[in-house]
Design a protein around this motif. Sequence first.
Motif, PDB file in Angstrom:
ATOM      1  N   LEU A   1      -2.682   0.353  -4.371  1.00  0.00           N
ATOM      2  CA  LEU A   1      -2.192  -0.976  -4.051  1.00  0.00           C
ATOM      3  C   LEU A   1      -1.341  -1.479  -5.206  1.00  0.00           C
ATOM      4  O   LEU A   1      -1.736  -1.343  -6.368  1.00  0.00           O
TER       5      LEU A   1
ATOM      6  N   LYS B   1      -5.643   5.739  -1.710  1.00  0.00           N
ATOM      7  CA  LYS B   1      -4.305   5.159  -1.706  1.00  0.00           C
ATOM      8  C   LYS B   1      -4.235   4.143  -2.835  1.00  0.00           C
ATOM      9  O   LYS B   1      -5.233   3.815  -3.456  1.00  0.00           O
TER      10      LYS B   1
ATOM     11  N   TYR C   1      -8.393   1.188   2.018  1.00  0.00           N
ATOM     12  CA  TYR C   1      -7.232   1.906   1.493  1.00  0.00           C
ATOM     13  C   TYR C   1      -7.579   2.574   0.173  1.00  0.00           C
ATOM     14  O   TYR C   1      -7.214   3.723  -0.065  1.00  0.00           O
TER      15      TYR C   1
ATOM     16  N   VAL D   1       0.860  -1.185   0.000  1.00  0.00           N
ATOM     17  CA  VAL D   1       0.000   0.000   0.000  1.00  0.00           C
ATOM     18  C   VAL D   1       0.893   1.230   0.000  1.00  0.00           C
ATOM     19  O   VAL D   1       1.759   1.373   0.860  1.00  0.00           O
TER      20      VAL D   1
ATOM     21  N   TYR E   1      -8.318  -3.757   2.477  1.00  0.00           N
ATOM     22  CA  TYR E   1      -7.749  -3.177   1.263  1.00  0.00           C
ATOM     23  C   TYR E   1      -8.723  -2.223   0.587  1.00  0.00           C
ATOM     24  O   TYR E   1      -8.316  -1.222   0.009  1.00  0.00           O
TER      25      TYR E   1
END
Length: 168
Positions: free
Chosen positions: A138, A136, A131, A7, A128
């Motif tokens: 990945l 954000k 995120y 991340v 996830y």
Amino acid sequence: MNYLIAVVPDRFQAEEAYTALEKGGIPLAKIAIAGKGYKTADELGLIDPVIQAKKKAIFMAYWLIPFGFFGGYVFDLITGLDTFSWAGEPGNHIVGGVLGAIGGAMGSVLVGGGVGWATNTGSDTVPYREYLEADKYLILVENLGDLGDRAVPILRKLSPETLQSYES
């Protein structure tokens, strides 16, 4: 599928990680970026824990409700309880079965993960999707054999927020 997921906070670091992995000899077909302008969590197959909990609770209900009905019916038959005198002998057994089925439904929610579904707490997996909702990115590397072992030191040099494996 087994992934190594890093991340990173912004698009530039995601692209930098992608380039570093490419230079490190990781095949491009095994690398993916998720985030704005890239793939979504659904496209990558990242499991939504709330949906999984709901599926599991429904699956458990398919066999726990009939089992609960049978158990309640047999329990009332064996003990000979006359809990509801207005129902008579066969009615008491059926009411016992219905109460057992209700217990089975409650068990499917508790055991099957329905509590996490109902309270929206998800599961023990790393969030996830949260995120991605926080803008954000990945970086996913398909973790097959030594591919993950080669990718870990490359990604650690870039100081990602988290670096974990994930199995879908």
